[in-house]
Design a protein around this motif. Structure first.
Motif, PDB file in Angstrom:
ATOM      1  N   ASP A   1      -1.399  -2.531  -2.178  1.00  0.00           N
ATOM      2  CA  ASP A   1      -1.343  -2.354  -0.731  1.00  0.00           C
ATOM      3  C   ASP A   1      -0.503  -1.113  -0.411  1.00  0.00           C
ATOM      4  O   ASP A   1       0.717  -1.121  -0.593  1.00  0.00           O
ATOM      5  N   PRO A   2      -1.121  -0.035   0.063  1.00  0.00           N
ATOM      6  CA  PRO A   2      -0.383   1.197   0.355  1.00  0.00           C
ATOM      7  C   PRO A   2       0.734   0.999   1.376  1.00  0.00           C
ATOM      8  O   PRO A   2       1.781   1.663   1.292  1.00  0.00           O
ATOM      9  N   ASP A   3       0.540   0.104   2.331  1.00  0.00           N
ATOM     10  CA  ASP A   3       1.556  -0.124   3.357  1.00  0.00           C
ATOM     11  C   ASP A   3       2.815  -0.735   2.758  1.00  0.00           C
ATOM     12  O   ASP A   3       3.938  -0.365   3.116  1.00  0.00           O
TER      13      ASP A   3
ATOM     14  N   ALA B   1       4.615   1.736   0.531  1.00  0.00           N
ATOM     15  CA  ALA B   1       5.287   2.785   1.299  1.00  0.00           C
ATOM     16  C   ALA B   1       6.731   2.424   1.636  1.00  0.00           C
ATOM     17  O   ALA B   1       7.520   3.307   1.988  1.00  0.00           O
ATOM     18  N   PHE B   2       7.090   1.147   1.517  1.00  0.00           N
ATOM     19  CA  PHE B   2       8.471   0.738   1.790  1.00  0.00           C
ATOM     20  C   PHE B   2       9.432   1.181   0.678  1.00  0.00           C
ATOM     21  O   PHE B   2      10.641   1.215   0.882  1.00  0.00           O
ATOM     22  N   VAL B   3       8.900   1.511  -0.481  1.00  0.00           N
ATOM     23  CA  VAL B   3       9.748   1.897  -1.617  1.00  0.00           C
ATOM     24  C   VAL B   3      10.094   3.381  -1.514  1.00  0.00           C
ATOM     25  O   VAL B   3       9.193   4.216  -1.421  1.00  0.00           O
ATOM     26  N   PRO B   4      11.387   3.736  -1.530  1.00  0.00           N
ATOM     27  CA  PRO B   4      11.760   5.161  -1.497  1.00  0.00           C
ATOM     28  C   PRO B   4      11.210   5.896  -2.718  1.00  0.00           C
ATOM     29  O   PRO B   4      11.083   5.320  -3.797  1.00  0.00           O
ATOM     30  N   ARG B   5      10.880   7.138  -2.520  1.00  0.00           N
ATOM     31  CA  ARG B   5      10.378   7.956  -3.628  1.00  0.00           C
ATOM     32  C   ARG B   5      11.223   9.203  -3.754  1.00  0.00           C
ATOM     33  O   ARG B   5      11.777   9.671  -2.777  1.00  0.00           O
ATOM     34  N   PRO B   6      11.350   9.780  -4.949  1.00  0.00           N
ATOM     35  CA  PRO B   6      10.658   9.375  -6.177  1.00  0.00           C
ATOM     36  C   PRO B   6      11.241   8.099  -6.780  1.00  0.00           C
ATOM     37  O   PRO B   6      12.400   7.749  -6.541  1.00  0.00           O
ATOM     38  N   ALA B   7      10.411   7.418  -7.547  1.00  0.00           N
ATOM     39  CA  ALA B   7      10.824   6.230  -8.292  1.00  0.00           C
ATOM     40  C   ALA B   7      11.244   6.669  -9.694  1.00  0.00           C
ATOM     41  O   ALA B   7      10.457   7.288 -10.401  1.00  0.00           O
ATOM     42  N   TYR B   8      12.472   6.350 -10.081  1.00  0.00           N
ATOM     43  CA  TYR B   8      13.027   6.855 -11.335  1.00  0.00           C
ATOM     44  C   TYR B   8      12.747   5.960 -12.538  1.00  0.00           C
ATOM     45  O   TYR B   8      12.590   6.451 -13.653  1.00  0.00           O
ATOM     46  N   ALA B   9      12.737   4.665 -12.328  1.00  0.00           N
ATOM     47  CA  ALA B   9      12.489   3.722 -13.429  1.00  0.00           C
ATOM     48  C   ALA B   9      11.871   2.459 -12.863  1.00  0.00           C
ATOM     49  O   ALA B   9      12.255   2.004 -11.783  1.00  0.00           O
ATOM     50  N   LEU B  10      10.912   1.907 -13.584  1.00  0.00           N
ATOM     51  CA  LEU B  10      10.196   0.719 -13.137  1.00  0.00           C
ATOM     52  C   LEU B  10      10.420  -0.396 -14.152  1.00  0.00           C
ATOM     53  O   LEU B  10      10.112  -0.244 -15.329  1.00  0.00           O
TER      54      LEU B  10
END
Length: 261
Positions: free
Chosen positions: A57-59, A62-71
């Motif tokens: 779900d793109p919406d 979109a709540f996650v700040p970017r860039p994402a450093y580690a998953l």
């Protein structure tokens, strides 16, 4: 992908066979718990962990700040994964890399029920997050000491670093679920996905495997939550489970990114 607050460590993870095997209480896959642990060790407050509620779900994404450093992915260790792991690892040599020239810094797990800690260490020792570790902190000292060591020596360092043990114990007492015994059998496991700053590739980091797993190149503007990274990483886990007809979908994700405060 809804996040399940669960504590994770696989049954059968490659750990030391020494008579005095060490165990840690499993960590809950909870962004507040993981953030507390990393900040206590010395990661800058400018970074924190966030829930990833969906990768479709793109919406919500979109709540996650970017860039994402580690998953950090938590997943069930079942027959499907066990077969895949055995097949992929059987012809691989044991990783022996060390020093500043490594594409990624990898840690071998020798402590039972410590896969959450291993995921955190992989996440902050690699990629852009490493530059946001506070100078002189316990985490900074640990990583600087670990860099020139072999994987076996790094495992010993983890076992002997009191700051890691103390911070982990404090974090394990937090969360929304009751903590199990340190030596309990838990059928969930953490892996960490990071992007190497050396070669731009996505790596699956699992201390229970033979070494870091190169999952392929990412473009300069792609992070660990980009469509390409998700396809090479998380979706591969989901696809294996679906193709095997498995109904165990206890997958959850948290991501290290900029703080919202």
């Amino acid at each position: 992908m809804a996040t399940e607050q669960s504590r994770a460590e696989p049954q059968g993870t490659a750990v030391s066979q020494a008579a005095e095997k060490r165990y840690f209480v499993p960590l809950e896959n909870n962004p507040e718990v993981m953030t507390s642990l990393t900040h206590k060790l010395g990661l800058s407050p400018s970074l924190q962990f966030h829930d990833v509620w969906s990768i479709d779900d793109p919406d919500l994404l979109a709540f996650v700040p970017r860039p994402a450093y580690a998953l950090l992915l938590v997943f069930p260790v079942n027959e499907t994964f066990a077969k895949f792991r055995a097949e992929e690892d059987k012809d691989k040599p044991e990783y022996s890399g060390s020093g500043e020239d490594e594409d990624v810094v990898w840690y071998k797990q020798t402590i039972g029920n410590a896969c959450g800690l291993m995921g955190l260490l992989h996440g902050v020792s690699n990629g852009a997050a490493r530059a946001q570790i506070q100078s002189g902190s316990d985490l900074d000292t640990f990583i600087q000491t670990a860099i020139p060591l072999t994987p076996k020596e790094r495992a010993t360092l983890i076992e002997q670093t009191e700051a890691l043990k103390t911070a982990h114990a404090a974090a394990a007492s937090l969360g929304d679920t009751d903590a199990p015994a340190a030596d309990a059998d838990v059928d969930l496991h953490y892996v960490c996905f990071v992007k190497s700053e050396k070669n731009g590739h996505l790596y699956e980091m699992d201390g229970g495997r033979k070494g870091p797993l190169d999952r392929g190149e990412l473009k300069a503007d792609e992070d660990v939550l980009s469509p390409a990274a998700l396809e090479k990483g998380v979706r591969a886990f989901l696809k294996r489970e679906e193709e095997a007809g498995g109904g165990d979908l206890r997958f959850s994700l948290i991501v290290l990114a900029e703080s919202l405060d």
